[in-house]
Design an enzyme around this catalytic site. Structure first.
Site, PDB file in Angstrom:
ATOM      1  N   ASP A  37      66.678  24.479  25.276  1.00  0.00           N
ATOM      2  CA  ASP A  37      66.558  24.574  23.979  1.00  0.00           C
ATOM      3  C   ASP A  37      66.052  26.532  23.844  1.00  0.00           C
ATOM      4  O   ASP A  37      65.997  26.536  22.887  1.00  0.00           O
ATOM      5  CB  ASP A  37      64.781  24.261  23.206  1.00  0.00           C
ATOM      6  CG  ASP A  37      64.925  22.879  22.913  1.00  0.00           C
ATOM      7  OD1 ASP A  37      66.681  22.773  22.620  1.00  0.00           O
ATOM      8  OD2 ASP A  37      63.799  22.389  23.368  1.00  0.00           O
TER       9      ASP A  37
ATOM     10  N   ASP B  75      72.052  18.262  20.556  1.00  0.00           N
ATOM     11  CA  ASP B  75      71.839  19.654  19.735  1.00  0.00           C
ATOM     12  C   ASP B  75      72.168  20.771  20.778  1.00  0.00           C
ATOM     13  O   ASP B  75      71.961  21.807  20.760  1.00  0.00           O
ATOM     14  CB  ASP B  75      70.373  19.752  20.025  1.00  0.00           C
ATOM     15  CG  ASP B  75      69.434  18.251  19.734  1.00  0.00           C
ATOM     16  OD1 ASP B  75      70.561  17.219  19.873  1.00  0.00           O
ATOM     17  OD2 ASP B  75      68.874  18.261  19.573  1.00  0.00           O
TER      18      ASP B  75
HETATM   19  N1  GLY Z   1      65.558  19.418  19.228  1.00  0.00           N
HETATM   20  C1  GLY Z   1      65.810  19.356  18.140  1.00  0.00           C
HETATM   21  C2  GLY Z   1      66.583  18.386  17.527  1.00  0.00           C
HETATM   22  O1  GLY Z   1      64.939  18.038  16.836  1.00  0.00           O
HETATM   23  O2  GLY Z   1      66.933  18.231  16.272  1.00  0.00           O
END
Ligand code: GLY
Length: 367
Positions: free
Chosen positions: A90, A151
């Protein structure tokens, strides 16, 4: 004053800025998601801290009010020490809206150094056998080393940017390789995406589609669809690659068909029924991606869909006075009972980001 100055978009921008200003006076930590309309805070910013820092940078660039700059710097600086976190997919979420945008606005060179280091930490997780960056490391005691999240597409712009700002050219190769894998395996024929695609972590062989936050393996989790539209549109714009652009258009055409009758996405596009929880954050992320796609392609239809999404969010999803966020009616993670009909730091950030991007493109388009 002209009618243009009182548009729904302008009113929503004003509303978002006033909510962010109020939030500044509340708590010295990072807002994450809400419970009962009140923020749950984190000290280190978990994966969402970049969105709060980014909201503050947006507020500063819009108002030039020094209190937003001071706060944006303070929250961005708190994230910088996490640049070396090499088990975290992330890092783009954490460093792009905070350090990269902060550097563009305020010119702090230490932000560039930290963002390039974060890009290196992200690229260091690349699995060359499968050509992907895995999701989640060992989150929840489970080995996710062969699971790839859609993501992650939205984390790749950090790699592309870093490759052009002092980082190794290899960062661009990793971004292109991962995106190519995701387009091949996550993107289905109808333009929808798998939330998760599983690979054999050792051989890199593809296994099957799966989900973690969606309704089922074969469903289209709406926020994942938003990450795909926005991530691919950004990557297409940044790299000039036509395969990324085609993929972004396919992901967008799925959304176009799903949002024709109601522009606020359900939490999963396969969850049906009048009372199904919505995910306004998916709408905000998708709207931002559509504005990006409109700028890359010059096609008005993406701007029209972005407008209908943003206007629907602005009329149906603004938070009430006793809710602390900007955007209500988000769903963070329905299968795990987390943040249903609540608010999220990413929903708030991308709502303001999309509103500003839409206003700027739209005013250019109509000038
Ligand atoms: N991990 C990214 C989301 O929950 O959108």
């Amino acid at each position: 004053m002209t009618t243009q100055q009182f548009s729904l978009i302008d009113q929503a921008i004003h509303f978002a800025l006033s909510k962010i200003e109020l939030q500044l006076s509340r708590q010295p930590d990072f807002p994450h998601i809400t419970e009962g309309g009140k923020w749950v805070y984190t000290k280190d910013g978990v994966w969402t801290g970049g969105f709060w820092a980014g909201s503050l940078w947006l507020a500063y660039s819009e108002t030039k009010d020094e209190k937003f700059r001071v706060a944006a710097e303070s929250f961005t600086e708190r994230l910088l020490e996490r640049a070396g976190d090499d088990r975290n997919h992330d890092l783009g979420f954490m460093f792009y809206p905070s350090a990269v945008y902060g550097w563009r606005i305020a010119g702090h060179e230490e932000y560039v150094r930290a963002a390039v280091k974060a890009a290196q930490s992200l690229a260091g997780q690349f699995n060359p056998a499968g050509n992907f960056i895995p999701g989640w490391g060992f989150f929840g005691g489970h080995d996710w080393s062969g699971s790839v999240l859609v993501d992650t597409l939205m984390n790749l712009p950090l790699l592309v940017w870093a490759s052009e700002n002092g980082g190794d050219p290899h960062l661009l190769e990793v971004a292109v390789a991962h995106a190519t894998t995701a387009i091949r395996h996550h993107l289905r024929d109808d333009g929808s995406v798998y939330h998760v695609f599983k690979f054999d972590a050792t051989s890199g062989a593809p296994i099957e589609g799966d989900t973690y936050q969606g309704l089922s393996a074969e469903s289209a989790w709406s926020r994942g669809q938003g990450w795909a539209v926005a991530g691919l549109a950004m990557l297409a714009g940044m790299t000039g690659r036509t395969d990324f652009l085609e993929a972004a258009k396919r992901a967008a055409s799925f959304v176009e068909s799903k949002l024709a009758s109601d522009p606020i996405p359900p939490w999963d596009y396969d969850a049906v029924g009048p009372d199904v929880p919505r995910d306004s954050s998916a709408g905000a992320i998708t709207a931002f991606g559509l504005v990006r796609l409109a700028t890359v392609t010059g096609e008005k239809r993406y701007l029209q869909l972005a407008r209908s999404l943003l206007e629907a969010l602005s009329t149906r999803c603004l938070s009430s006075e006793d809710q602390e966020s900007v955007l209500a009616h988000a769903t963070a993670d329905l299968p795990h009972g987390l943040g249903i009909d609540e608010s999220t730091a990413y929903g708030d950030y991308y709502f303001l980001k999309a509103l500003l991007a839409f206003r700027d493109v739209d005013s250019r388009a109509t000038r």
